[in-house]
Structure formats: structure tokens, C-alpha cells
Write an enzyme that holds these catalytic residues in place. Structure first.
Site, mmCIF file in Angstrom:
data_model
loop_
_atom_site.group_PDB
_atom_site.id
_atom_site.type_symbol
_atom_site.label_atom_id
_atom_site.label_comp_id
_atom_site.label_asym_id
_atom_site.label_seq_id
_atom_site.Cartn_x
_atom_site.Cartn_y
_atom_site.Cartn_z
ATOM 1 N N LEU A 1 0.856 -1.179 0.000
ATOM 2 C CA LEU A 1 0.000 0.000 0.000
ATOM 3 C C LEU A 1 0.892 1.229 0.000
ATOM 4 O O LEU A 1 1.549 1.523 1.000
ATOM 5 C CB LEU A 1 -0.899 0.013 1.245
ATOM 6 N N CYS B 1 3.473 3.613 -2.898
ATOM 7 C CA CYS B 1 4.689 3.348 -3.674
ATOM 8 C C CYS B 1 5.470 4.646 -3.851
ATOM 9 O O CYS B 1 5.846 5.033 -4.948
ATOM 10 C CB CYS B 1 4.346 2.711 -5.020
ATOM 11 N N VAL C 1 9.654 5.187 0.185
ATOM 12 C CA VAL C 1 9.893 3.929 0.905
ATOM 13 C C VAL C 1 9.348 2.746 0.106
ATOM 14 O O VAL C 1 10.024 1.732 -0.087
ATOM 15 C CB VAL C 1 9.243 3.973 2.306
ATOM 16 N N ALA D 1 -1.005 -0.839 -4.357
ATOM 17 C CA ALA D 1 -2.079 0.147 -4.386
ATOM 18 C C ALA D 1 -1.493 1.551 -4.397
ATOM 19 O O ALA D 1 -0.677 1.892 -3.530
ATOM 20 C CB ALA D 1 -2.994 -0.029 -3.174
ATOM 21 N N VAL E 1 9.384 3.753 14.339
ATOM 22 C CA VAL E 1 10.196 4.528 15.283
ATOM 23 C C VAL E 1 11.668 4.341 14.938
ATOM 24 O O VAL E 1 12.148 3.224 14.813
ATOM 25 C CB VAL E 1 9.963 4.081 16.748
ATOM 26 N N ILE F 1 16.759 1.522 12.747
ATOM 27 C CA ILE F 1 17.372 0.967 13.947
ATOM 28 C C ILE F 1 16.535 -0.185 14.479
ATOM 29 O O ILE F 1 15.365 -0.005 14.794
ATOM 30 C CB ILE F 1 17.519 2.035 15.050
ATOM 31 N N GLU G 1 10.933 19.949 6.517
ATOM 32 C CA GLU G 1 9.933 20.206 5.486
ATOM 33 C C GLU G 1 9.573 21.689 5.463
ATOM 34 O O GLU G 1 9.871 22.435 6.393
ATOM 35 C CB GLU G 1 8.702 19.354 5.759
ATOM 36 N N ASP H 1 5.805 14.640 16.008
ATOM 37 C CA ASP H 1 6.379 13.394 15.505
ATOM 38 C C ASP H 1 7.034 12.605 16.648
ATOM 39 O O ASP H 1 6.807 11.403 16.804
ATOM 40 C CB ASP H 1 7.416 13.733 14.420
ATOM 41 N N LYS I 1 6.081 8.774 18.548
ATOM 42 C CA LYS I 1 7.070 7.713 18.769
ATOM 43 C C LYS I 1 7.224 7.413 20.259
ATOM 44 O O LYS I 1 7.414 6.259 20.653
ATOM 45 C CB LYS I 1 8.400 8.121 18.137
#
EC number: 1.1.1.3
Lengths: 430, 430
Positions: free
Chosen positions: A8, A10, A13, A42, A131, A135, A189, A200, A204
């Protein structure tokens, strides 16, 4: 028989995940025990399908149709956001697919629903990429420390803010200037709110706290302060104490063990703390556990390839589980530990006051601390006359008492300004 | 139905494992899905059974009888060494028990036999505690990076040598003096050979290389140099270059990907490398992977509680697998990558030469480098007259060419002494 994977999304990532599944197919097959095959991708608009080197017939705009298709075994979700991701993941789970997702927002807001649905359906939901990117952190917390008791988790989990603070520290630049530089280099951004205001990191923190303490924590439970108020004076004040300023996600069991605190805010951290050396946009998470002692996990927190690497690691794990007919029933054993409010969290404050350099100032300031039951750990005066600054570090106290102390200090007539206020975290005995 | 655990050995780690299984029984049961019960403890002499707070009836000197007892499900081996550990573990595996072990020596010497037996019997062998104590490292390497390609692993995997080198760096002390201090504080044993000569690190390097590259590597394949020859002059020379000296285990894929190099030796490492900040007796492993990029895992490398924490994490995992009727078939897919000899490993050298300060010296020295096809990256002269020192850092070259270069330099009449020779590892672009 190959296991079929539905993807789901594209974007950066997703297309990297596709590339890895295709390029490393024989290595993946060896590690899983059978081959992985992309059954469908998708996307919002079919135009995006071009140029990926993937069979165009695999692309579809019918995400719901894809995740419920009977021949699909595993679903990888990399579209992000709450909806439609939640509906798609829940539909996939109900159709018996195991899910790999990088969706921190969804897991922080509604992880309990997702995990409960997965337990009911007997499938896996893995989310290492949500998260600290590449890592390997969540599975070690979940699995390797399963026989241990976690006291505290301190994390640098947002690369943008770490980059900005690192610039402010190394160049003496202000926040606005450092943010602009981060934006021009692609580390921040155009609308940096989610990063610089700590949203953000708070998402996490909620995920880390749930894993560390086996209790329900959502992003709304997390006390959140960003870095927009961090000034060059704060950075300089930290330097003078041998500290560096970091935006930390902190998940901590209370001293009596009956509740947990979860918060995101700027912190002065001793330079010899392992987290203090985490520079640029890197992430790291420091864990203090009863038996394991101190642990740190360091690496790239974002980026297409690192995130895709984490997704692939999860994909191999859920594929193996699928072949073995097993799954991890996450969240089945909830400790029910409540989250206490920020005011009850025990913290330590650094306060720099611009004061009139005259007899009795320290006594009045000390009185204010004492009035709220807060002890002073050390104090030093810098400068003379109208340039005098009183720098105080408190002992540990409930955050509410410390906040009220600062409010009262602002009201003192001999205090011209509160130049810097920031919480301090220690390392070891200090 | 409870799962029954047999424990082999009840020393520092073993008694801590017993304590954790008893103290955290309900938490462990929740995470495993059923309770864990100690079915027996094998010790060499029954006298040791006293004072542990454990039912004395559980102790036995018949280890072989214990590991083959039909009611035992899981075996934890913490006696160490090759025999009788190997025979006991193989017998346990053949009797269908899954095994958790902290035995680096055995896994480094004969891991392939152990894993093959486990695959044949359909049981697990987990060994997180064998490398870097409490640090969740082996399972992340095995599982989370399963979809990635590891290029290089650099590890500080021996706490004793790290403690000694840290003292030499921070105090300017020599090796012998620092070793004595480490011994007096319990960081080094009375006979420190296994640590200071690099045997312990070499065993761990073999285990790391096998996991990272999915190929057979034994301790005998590992090129090994200890720290006994590291001098105060080496440390000072490293400092002058902005470096720190660390004993590293290095596992590296060759540039063309057709072989791997595995080695343990002292290294000059830039101070800004994340491994350079790993002080005292801490361990850390730095991984460079194709997609994940740079990762580091940091924590306590030894000690009863940390090691027991790693054992418990493994115990929970193998217990869950047992309940699910599954296991991890480690080593089933061998890449067959050969280990190349040290001479073919590409390294970089730092060489400090005490020279006569006269015209033509640098030309003669540069000739020697050129004669072996080694380029000089940078050179600086320090001091004058009879105190002159020429400090050179080479570009990368096969280790054999660099070693021969140093041999020839020793033979030059204008070189009074080779004051320091050490390999240099870089960070990033340098």
C-alpha cells in the site's frame, strides 16, 4: 509456494521496498524458507506506476480490493496517516493477512485497536520502521528485554530537530537560521510543525512507552514541548554546564512503579552521556533496564533505504511466522499502568536569571525555591552589576512545583528576566 | 502446562537466572503464554547448592541425566568452555530440548555442528549472551537485518581491554600500569591472557561474522593481535591525529563481495566515530549495511545481571517458539563465502618513524612505500635534529604490502626506530 505481498503506497519507501524484494529475491527466499512475490501495489493515481521497472499490471487504485484479495498473504502499508490506512489495515487483518507498517501516527493513536484485531485474527502486525527508521529497536525492546524490567527510555527520535539543535550547538546559530538551513538541505519540510513542535516525537514516545511498560499509551497522553523556544542563550547556558541540548522522548516508570510518565521536551544532557554524541539527523534510543543496565541503539532515523530495510526485516519475520503457522500476540498482557500527568513527573530544572547584582538577591531567590519545597543543587553567579546572571540547578522535584517556582521567580522585582529555563537529565550518579 | 527449564551451571550468571525466573514468574508467564519452572540445576559439587534460596532437591551433579530427562523442555547452559558443554548441549538437542547458551568459545569453535544438530532435531539454539552481554545484538543482526546486506561490522566486544585502553588514553598511563589497575578493580582477571591477547574478542568476531555474512567462520579463521604491544607512544600518536586507540573485532566483506575478512587488532579510530565514545568496560557494535546504513548497539558487555538478562530474553523467545511448535533453522542457508587471509585484507596504516632530520629522508621513506605499491595519504614531521619524527598515514592497501613496507622501513639506516605502527579505521568520507 510463494508468499504474496500487497504493497500500500509506492512513494520513496514503497518503491525501495519493491526494489529490494526484486533485487534480493534469492537471499530473501533463503531466509524466509519460500519466495516472496509482489501480488499488487495500491497507489492513488496509476500515473505513478511508471518508471519503477515493475509490471504495470500490478498497480491498482483499489486498495481495499487488494488487501482483501484471497491470494494475498502479507500486507505492507507505507502510505502513512490515520485514514485510509487504519481501515485498510483492519480489513487486511480481518482477511487473515499479516501486516508490516511504518505508520507511527496510526500506531500511536490507535495501536491498541490494531493489536486487538490482530490477536483476534491470529495474525502479526510488525512496525519496526515506525520509530527510529532503520534501527532495530522495537523488536529488541519487545523480545530481547522480555525477561527484564525497563525503568526508563530516553530517545532522540526526530532527525530534523536533532539536526537543528546540532547546528545551534556547533555554530552558535539561532533557531530560525538553523531551521532555514535544515530546510534548504532537505532535513526539514516546508511546514516543519510536526517536527519542531514535537508531534512526531510524541507519537514515537507513545509507541516506545507502550512497548517498554506493556500498557496503553496514546499520543494524547504524551506531554509535548517542541524546540521553537530554544534560544542561543539556552545553548550557551548548557555549554557552560558541560551539557548539550537535545529534544528527548522520555518514558519513565515512577519511583514507586505504579504509573508511568511520557513526555517530549528539550533537555540539557551532560556531554559524556552517550546520547550527547548523536549528531546531525541521526537517531538513538537509550534504555535503562533492571538487569540489562544501560543500552543504546543508534542509527539513521529516516530516509527511503533505511526505512525500507526495517520494513524488509519485518517482512522476513512475519513471512517466517506465517510459514510456521504462528504469530506474536502483542498487547495480550496489559499491565494497566496509568500515565501520570506531567506535573507529577519528577524532573530537575536549570534556571538562568538576569538579576540586579545586590545583596539579598540570592536569599530572595532561594526563598522562592524553598517555598515550593524545591532544593537547590548548585548555584553560580556570572557577570556583575546590571549584567549579573544567577544560574541555578535544582534537585529533583515534581515538575509542577518547579514550574510554579519559575512563575514566582518571574514575579520578583530584582529578577529582570528569566534568561533560560530547561529541564536537565543526568547520567549515572550526577 | 508449565515449561520445564534445566540449568547447567549455577555460578554468577546461573544464580541470577534462577533469581529472575523465580522473582518475575508472573511477568514471564504472561509474555511466554505459560509459566516457566526450574526442573533441575546441574552443578559440579552439591555444596554449591546452599544459600541460593532454591529447593535443594533441584540440584544434581548428573548433568547428562538432567538434559535428557523427558520432562525437561528447555536447557540453559552457563558453564562455558568446550567440554562438557558441547556434549551436554548436543545431547539436549538430540533429546528434543531447545537450548539457550552464553558459550562464546563453543559457538566460535563448533557453532556449525551445534546449529546443524538443532536443525535436524527441529529445536532452537539461542545465544544472545555469548557476544556483548546484555546488548540485544545477535537477534537484530539475524532477524531485523534479514532483508539487508551487511558490509562491515566493527565491535568493541571485550570490556577488559576497553577499560585498559580508556585508562591509557585518559591518564597517559602505560599498558602494564593500566592492566594492574583493571585487575585491582575486578575488570581484569589474574591471568588476563584471554582478554589482552584478543582470544575472547576473536571468538566473538567469529560469531558476528557468521551471523553477518551467513558463512562458516571459526575462531581459528580470525586474525588476532592483542593490546600488550600498545604503548603510551601509540596513544599519544593517536591523540595527535584526533584519534583514540580501541581493540576492534572487524568483520568485513571484500570489495568484490566474494570473500570476508575477520580480524581482531588495535585500531586508531577518529574521535568523532560513535565507537570512540564507548568508554570504561562498555561494549558496542557498529554495523554498516546496504540499506540500513550505520547502526550501533551499545551496552554492558559482561556481568551477572546483564548476561542473565540476555539469557532470559532468549529463554522467553525459545519458550514461545516451543509453544507455537516452531523454531529458527539457523545456518540452513550458507552463502559459503570464504574467509580471506589477513594479508589480503585491505587496511590503512599509521606509521611514526624516529628519523635523522636531514635532506633526503622523506624521499627514501616514500620510495619504500612506492616500492610496495602503497600510496601515502599524508605525512607530517615533528621535532628537529635527533628528535625528529616522521608520521605517515597510508592510503588503503593489502595488509601484506603494508606489513612489508614497515619491515623495509625498519631496515633503513636513517630510521632510528619505528615508534608506532597501527592500523587506522575511518569514519565516513575520511
Amino acid at each position: 509456494m510463494a508468499l504474496k505481498v500487497a504493497l500500500l503506497g509506492c512513494g520513496v519507501v514503497g518503491s525501495e521496498v519493491v526494489r529490494l524484494i526484486n533485487d534480493q529475491s534469492s537471499e530473501l527466499a533463503a531466509r524466509v524458507g519460500t519466495s516472496l512475490e509482489i501480488g499488487g501495489i495500491a497507489v492513488r493515481r496509476l500515473g505513478r506506476a511508471r518508471g519503477t521497472g515493475v509490471d504495470p499490471a500490478l498497480f491498482t487504485t483499489d486498495a481495499m480490493g487488494l488487501v482483501t484479495r484471497p491470494d494475498i498473504d502479507l500486507v505492507v502499508e507505507v502510505i502513512g496517516g490515520i485514514e485510509p490506512a487504519r481501515s485498510l489495515i483492519l480489513a487486511a487483518i480481518k482477511s487473515g493477512k499479516s501486516v508490516v507498517t511504518a505508520n507511527k501516527a496510526l500506531l500511536a493513536e490507535d495501536g491498541a485497536t490494531i493489536h486487538a484485531a490482530a490477536r483476534d485474527a491470529g495474525v502479526d502486525v510488525y512496525y519496526e520502521a515506525s520509530v527510529a527508521g532503520a534501527i532495530p529497536l522495537l523488536r529488541p525492546l519487545r523480545d530481547s528485554l522480555a525477561g527484564d524490567r525497563v525503568h526508563r527510555v530516553l530517545g532522540i527520535v526526530n532527525g530534523t530537530t536533532n539536526y537543528i539543535l546540532d547546528r545551534m550547538d556547533s555554530r552558535g546559530a539561532g533557531f530560525a537560521e538553523s531551521l532555514e538551513e535544515a530546510q534548504s538541505l532537505g532535513y526539514a519540510e516546508a511546514d516543519p510543525t510536526a517536527d519542531v513542535e514535537g508531534f512526531d516525537a510524541a507519537a514515537k514516545a507513545a509507541i516506545l512507552a507502550r512497548l517498554a511498560f506493556h500498557t496503553r499509551v496514546t499520543a494524547a497522553d504524551v506531554h509535548r514541548e517542541g524546540i521553537t523556544e530554544v534560544s542561543a542563550a539556552d545553548i550557551a547556558s548548557a555549554k557552560a554546564m558541560g551539557c548539550v541540548v537535545k529534544l528527548l522522548a522520555i518514558c519513565q516508570r515512577s519511583a514507586d512503579g505504579t504509573s508511568v510518565g511520557v513526555r517530549v521536551h528539550p533537555v540539557m544532557l551532560p556531554r559524556r552521556h552517550p546520547l550527547a554524541t548523536v549528531n546531525e539527523a541521526y537517531n538513538a534510543v537509550f534504555v535503562e533496564a533492571e538487569s540489562a543496565g544501560r543500552l543504546m541503539f543508534y542509527g539513521a532515523g529516516a530516509g527511503g533505504a533505511p526505512t525500507a530495510s526495517a520494513v524488509l526485516g519485518d517482512l522476513v519475520a512475519v513471512a517466517r511466522n506465517r510459514l510456521a503457522g504462528t504469530h506474536v500476540a502483542e498487547g495480550a498482557h496489559d499491565t494497566g499502568l496509568p500515565v501520570h500527568p506531567m506535573g507529577e513527573t519528577v524532573t530537575r530544572y536549570h534556571v538562568a536569571l538576569d538579576v540586579a547584582d545586590r545583596p539579598g538577591v540570592l536569599a530572595r531567590v532561594a526563598d522562592v525555591f524553598a517555598g515550593h519545597g524545591v532544593s537547590i543543587r548548585n548555584v553560580r553567579q556570572e557577570g556583575f552589576g546590571d549584567d549579573a546572571q544567577l544560574v541555578l540547578v535544582s534537585h529533583r522535584a515534581p515538575d509542577a512545583a518547579l514550574a510554579r517556582t519559575v512563575e514566582d521567580l518571574r514575579g520578583l522585582d530584582m529578577v529582570r528576566a528569566v534568561a533560560s529555563v530547561m529541564r536537565v537529565e543526568s547520567f549515572g550518579q550526577d
